[in-house]
Design a protein around this motif. Structure first.
Motif, PDB file in Angstrom:
ATOM      1  N   ILE A  91       0.850  -1.211   0.000  1.00  0.00           N
ATOM      2  CA  ILE A  91       0.000   0.000   0.000  1.00  0.00           C
ATOM      3  C   ILE A  91       0.878   1.251   0.000  1.00  0.00           C
ATOM      4  O   ILE A  91       0.615   2.218  -0.735  1.00  0.00           O
ATOM      5  N   ARG A  92       1.944   1.230   0.792  1.00  0.00           N
ATOM      6  CA  ARG A  92       2.850   2.392   0.856  1.00  0.00           C
ATOM      7  C   ARG A  92       3.500   2.663  -0.502  1.00  0.00           C
ATOM      8  O   ARG A  92       3.540   3.804  -0.977  1.00  0.00           O
ATOM      9  N   ILE A  93       4.000   1.601  -1.160  1.00  0.00           N
ATOM     10  CA  ILE A  93       4.695   1.772  -2.446  1.00  0.00           C
ATOM     11  C   ILE A  93       3.735   2.303  -3.516  1.00  0.00           C
ATOM     12  O   ILE A  93       4.070   3.231  -4.260  1.00  0.00           O
ATOM     13  N   ILE A  94       2.525   1.736  -3.574  1.00  0.00           N
ATOM     14  CA  ILE A  94       1.555   2.175  -4.594  1.00  0.00           C
ATOM     15  C   ILE A  94       1.128   3.617  -4.314  1.00  0.00           C
ATOM     16  O   ILE A  94       0.976   4.425  -5.236  1.00  0.00           O
ATOM     17  N   GLN A  97       3.514   6.106  -5.525  1.00  0.00           N
ATOM     18  CA  GLN A  97       3.438   6.287  -6.974  1.00  0.00           C
ATOM     19  C   GLN A  97       2.245   7.159  -7.378  1.00  0.00           C
ATOM     20  O   GLN A  97       2.075   7.481  -8.559  1.00  0.00           O
ATOM     21  N   GLY A  98       1.391   7.490  -6.366  1.00  0.00           N
ATOM     22  CA  GLY A  98       0.202   8.298  -6.649  1.00  0.00           C
ATOM     23  C   GLY A  98      -0.891   7.513  -7.351  1.00  0.00           C
ATOM     24  O   GLY A  98      -1.772   8.104  -8.001  1.00  0.00           O
ATOM     25  N   LYS A  99      -0.878   6.178  -7.230  1.00  0.00           N
ATOM     26  CA  LYS A  99      -1.840   5.354  -7.972  1.00  0.00           C
ATOM     27  C   LYS A  99      -2.778   4.567  -7.048  1.00  0.00           C
ATOM     28  O   LYS A  99      -3.518   3.694  -7.513  1.00  0.00           O
ATOM     29  N   LEU A 100      -2.751   4.866  -5.729  1.00  0.00           N
ATOM     30  CA  LEU A 100      -3.582   4.110  -4.784  1.00  0.00           C
ATOM     31  C   LEU A 100      -5.003   4.646  -4.776  1.00  0.00           C
ATOM     32  O   LEU A 100      -5.241   5.806  -4.453  1.00  0.00           O
ATOM     33  N   ARG A 122       1.203  -6.521  -8.708  1.00  0.00           N
ATOM     34  CA  ARG A 122       1.949  -6.805  -9.938  1.00  0.00           C
ATOM     35  C   ARG A 122       1.984  -5.635 -10.937  1.00  0.00           C
ATOM     36  O   ARG A 122       3.059  -5.307 -11.457  1.00  0.00           O
ATOM     37  N   PRO A 123       0.853  -4.978 -11.226  1.00  0.00           N
ATOM     38  CA  PRO A 123       0.902  -3.879 -12.221  1.00  0.00           C
ATOM     39  C   PRO A 123       1.766  -2.692 -11.780  1.00  0.00           C
ATOM     40  O   PRO A 123       2.155  -1.873 -12.617  1.00  0.00           O
ATOM     41  N   TYR A 124       2.026  -2.574 -10.479  1.00  0.00           N
ATOM     42  CA  TYR A 124       2.733  -1.395  -9.952  1.00  0.00           C
ATOM     43  C   TYR A 124       4.190  -1.703  -9.594  1.00  0.00           C
ATOM     44  O   TYR A 124       4.919  -0.830  -9.164  1.00  0.00           O
ATOM     45  N   ARG A 125       4.569  -2.968  -9.773  1.00  0.00           N
ATOM     46  CA  ARG A 125       5.930  -3.366  -9.443  1.00  0.00           C
ATOM     47  C   ARG A 125       6.903  -2.826 -10.491  1.00  0.00           C
ATOM     48  O   ARG A 125       6.586  -2.785 -11.683  1.00  0.00           O
TER      49      ARG A 125
END
Length: 737
Positions: A91-94, A97-100, A122-125
């Protein structure tokens, strides 16, 4: 601390409490146990209590959960806490990226398995360079979005022509369409819903196939040279066998599944109806599955199957190891241990009934030396000199020739009650070359130390086998093909459980044995022995509190499993924890007896007549604790292993040529595996009782019927003299005649 920081900290504590309760509820549901049992167990584990301690001395608190149930809870708590940690990280990483989105965050938080979280992430990795990422760099993402919008009318080539740019490497409209398709294919491959469905479908319908890389090559894998089986139905041992064949470059292994159903499912998820781009989307679906999804899912399913195989192999090894460790000790006998060999001769070690080494020697009764006369004279000398009652032969190289020789010696010497025994010597060479063996017997060579170990593992299997790395004790199946870290952890748990089940005599136990006692580590174990060597025998349990680095928590965890057989307090030789000594005092006052009655038949009979529930009320103690106390007082100093039958002692040798179908024999189970059990019937190779021959009824797994060390009655089914194999049955062929 500012008010804002205090609020943040309070919110953090609330979230932790909510997470803990969520985990407790999930485990209670999964294991079908009460919320109170799970909450209490998790609390006890978090306080640093060990599982043997909780299982034995906190029965009231857990509702009498056994070790297996407690370990199940511990495993699930660890998994679910790691899962929650991974969710927070994803959740933190996504979010960074401004995509959560709220929907995505909820989906991640609700995920019940790590695989679901990874699918959503997977799509945000961060990916290495892919065909899709190259296409995005060429500015083709808007074209992919136009295609995905599925316009009813329009010319895809005309739309694609807008993106032709030679400088970016898009030479033609077809290049642009191809790049847009790569982007769409990767998007589909990263879709969590599609991946979950395809994974499940592939597991349900996929056929695991194997074929020989060289069909002319002879190998142990010939059964798998042209093999197909539904993946989900494959038994664990077959999965590991095929994996090994692949690893040795003999087999080529794959996972086959008919793609039409998968294409159709993906089309239902993607295609909204007829459109100008429907043929392109159909091609994208086929490419996404064949190039991106299928290879990835195959790897995941192969990994899942391997994990299933490994878990079963480790479970079998663990069960066999526990049975071997808990073999009954052969007490009160002076033993001659024999480490057989050909060229270098048989090493002999005489140990007295306490395991103390008395003498070592070497003889050469086997080929190529064949000095049987000299060897017989040496055996006779040692047997008479020390009053030897049992000769123990390791089952390694030259064991059967040595056995033949020993049988002849026994027959010629005519000493009553003198017998021999073949023991599994697996791990003896590992121990004999270890630092521990060097410290114990600095003046002996490796083979002489091995002979001592072989003799002692009959006198006290547990005390001797704990000196050996558990995985070196060969009672498994495919143990070299599994995760060594997982295997080590599981086997360490088994040894710990066995040691605490039996208890240890703190005045004779080795550091190896002590290190497996609840709460004790290797350093503390060495400190106990060092203190004992400096100050003499421990006279009571309290004295252990003086041992350096043995703090209050360690004392609480270990002391109930430590025994002092001839100390100040008779209760110190029982499994009763010192925290319950006051209960014993009240009990003895209530019954009007003194401590001097401990161990007498009168006291045992009196205790056996008590109404446990009424007595528990009077003594203000829990029923499970009182039940354990009464049992311990009835049989103080009892070794639970003594209730098991002793191994089969032999005086004469049996040859494979002596066997005929239908012959009845007594044997000892040496190893239990998925498809049956190997039984030592006194010939060179162990006979196999196939799972179908273990019982007249249905057998789900051989371990449900037999354990390592069991003495069993078997009948010969068939004999293969050429291969030296014997088929046995435990189903009486003469029944009903």
């Amino acid at each position: 601390m500012t008010e804002k920081e205090m609020v943040i900290e309070q919110n953090g504590e609330v979230l932790k409490a909510q997470e803990k309760e969520r985990i407790v509820q999930q485990i209670a549901k999964e294991l079908q146990l009460s919320l109170k049992q799970i909450r209490t167990t998790v609390g006890l584990l978090d306080e640093g209590n060990t599982i043997p301690f909780i299982a034995r001395y906190r029965k009231e608190m857990t509702g009498e959960l056994d070790e297996n149930q407690l370990r199940g809870i511990e495993e699930r708590v660890t998994y679910l806490r790691n899962l929650e940690e991974r969710k927070r990280e994803v959740i933190r990483i996504i979010d960074e990226q401004g995509k959560l989105t709220g929907e995505l965050k909820t989906a991640i938080e609700k995920a019940a398995k790590l695989q679901e979280v990874e699918d959503l992430y997977r799509p945000y990795r961060q990916k290495r360079k892919t065909r899709a990422s190259v296409a995005k760099e060429k500015g083709l993402e808007p074209l992919s979005e136009w295609i995905m919008a599925q316009p009813k009318q329009g010319d895809v080539h005309k739309e694609a022509a807008k993106y032709v740019d030679a400088e970016k490497g898009v030479e033609t409209a077809d290049d642009a369409i191809s790049g847009a398709m790569d982007i769409l294919a990767e998007n589909l491959a990263d879709d969590a819903t599609i991946r979950a469905w395809v994974r499940r479908y592939t597991m349900d319908h996929g056929m695991l196939t194997s074929e020989a890389k060289d069909p002319e090559q002879e190998s142990v894998y010939e059964n798998y040279y042209n093999y197909r089986e539904l993946a989900k139905k494959m038994p664990p041992h077959r999965i590991l066998a095929i994996n090994r064949g692949e690893r040795e470059n003999i087999l080529k292994v794959g996972l086959e599944v008919q793609p039409e159903s998968i294409h159709n499912f993906m089309a239902r998820q993607v295609i909204k109806g007829s459109s100008a781009v429907q043929p392109i989307l159909t091609a994208v679906i086929e490419d996404a599955y064949k190039r991106l999804i299928a290879p990835s899912i195959e790897r995941e399913i192969r990994a899942e199957l391997t994990e299933k195989g490994e878990n079963q192999a480790i479970s079998i090894f663990s069960g066999n190891l526990r049975s071997l460790l808990l073999q009954p000790p052969v007490k009160g006998r002076c033993v001659l241990g024999v480490d057989p060999a050909y060229r270098t001769g048989c090493k002999l070690a005489v140990v007295d009934d306490t395991g103390k080494l008395l003498e070592v020697a070497v003889t050469y009764p086997t080929p190529p030396n064949n000095k049987k006369k000299e060897a017989a004279a040496k055996f006779n000398e040692l047997i008479k000199k020390y009053g030897i009652q049992l000769i123990v032969i390791g089952n390694g190289t030259a064991s059967r020739e040595t056995e033949q020789f020993v049988a002849e010696v026994i027959s010629d010497i005519g000493v009553p009650d003198l017998a021999y025994l073949i023991v599994n010597e697996a791990g003896a060479s590992v121990y004999s070359a270890s630092k521990l063996a060097q410290e114990e017997f600095p003046d002996l060579d490796v083979a002489e130390r091995s002979a001592v170990s072989i003799a002692r593992r009959v006198q006290d299997p547990l005390a001797e086998l704990v000196k050996i790395e558990p995985k070196a004790i060969g009672v498994g199946q495919y143990q070299h093909d599994v995760s060594q870290k997982h295997l080590d952890e599981s086997l360490k748990t088994v040894v710990e459980s066995a040691v605490n089940h039996v208890g240890v005599d703190v005045n004779t136990a080795s550091p190896s044995l002590l290190s497996y006692v609840s709460g004790v580590n290797a350093t503390t174990a060495k400190n106990i022995v060092k203190y004992r060597d400096s100050n003499g025998k421990f006279l009571n349990r309290k004295e252990l509190q003086k041992v350096p680095r043995l703090g209050a928590k360690t004392y609480e965890q270990c002391i109930g499993f430590m025994r002092i057989s001839e100390g100040d307090n008779p209760l110190d030789r029982t499994p009763i924890h010192p925290e319950s000594y006051k209960v014993v005092d009240r009990l003895f006052r209530e019954l009007g007896v003194g401590m001097e009655k401990l161990g007498t038949p009168e006291l045992s009979e009196l205790l056996g007549r008590q109404d446990v529930e009424k007595l528990a009320e009077v003594l203000e103690v829990g029923v499970p604790t009182l039940r354990d106390i009464l049992e311990s007082l009835q049989r103080p100093g009892r070794d639970p292993r003594e209730e098991l039958p002793l191994p089969i002692f032999r005086t004469d040798v049996l040859k494979i040529e002596d066997l005929t179908p239908g012959m009845e024999l007594q044997g000892t189970v040496r190893n239990v595996i998925d498809f049956g059990a190997f039984v030592d019937i006194g010939i060179k190779s162990d006979g196999l009782v196939h799972i179908s021959q273990l019982s007249s009824g249905y057998v789900k797994h051989p371990m449900d019927v037999v354990s390592v060390g069991d003495n069993v009655t078997v009948w010969v089914l068939n004999v293969d003299l050429k291969k030296g194999r014997v088929g046995l049955t435990m189903r009486n062929p003469h029944q009903g005649e």
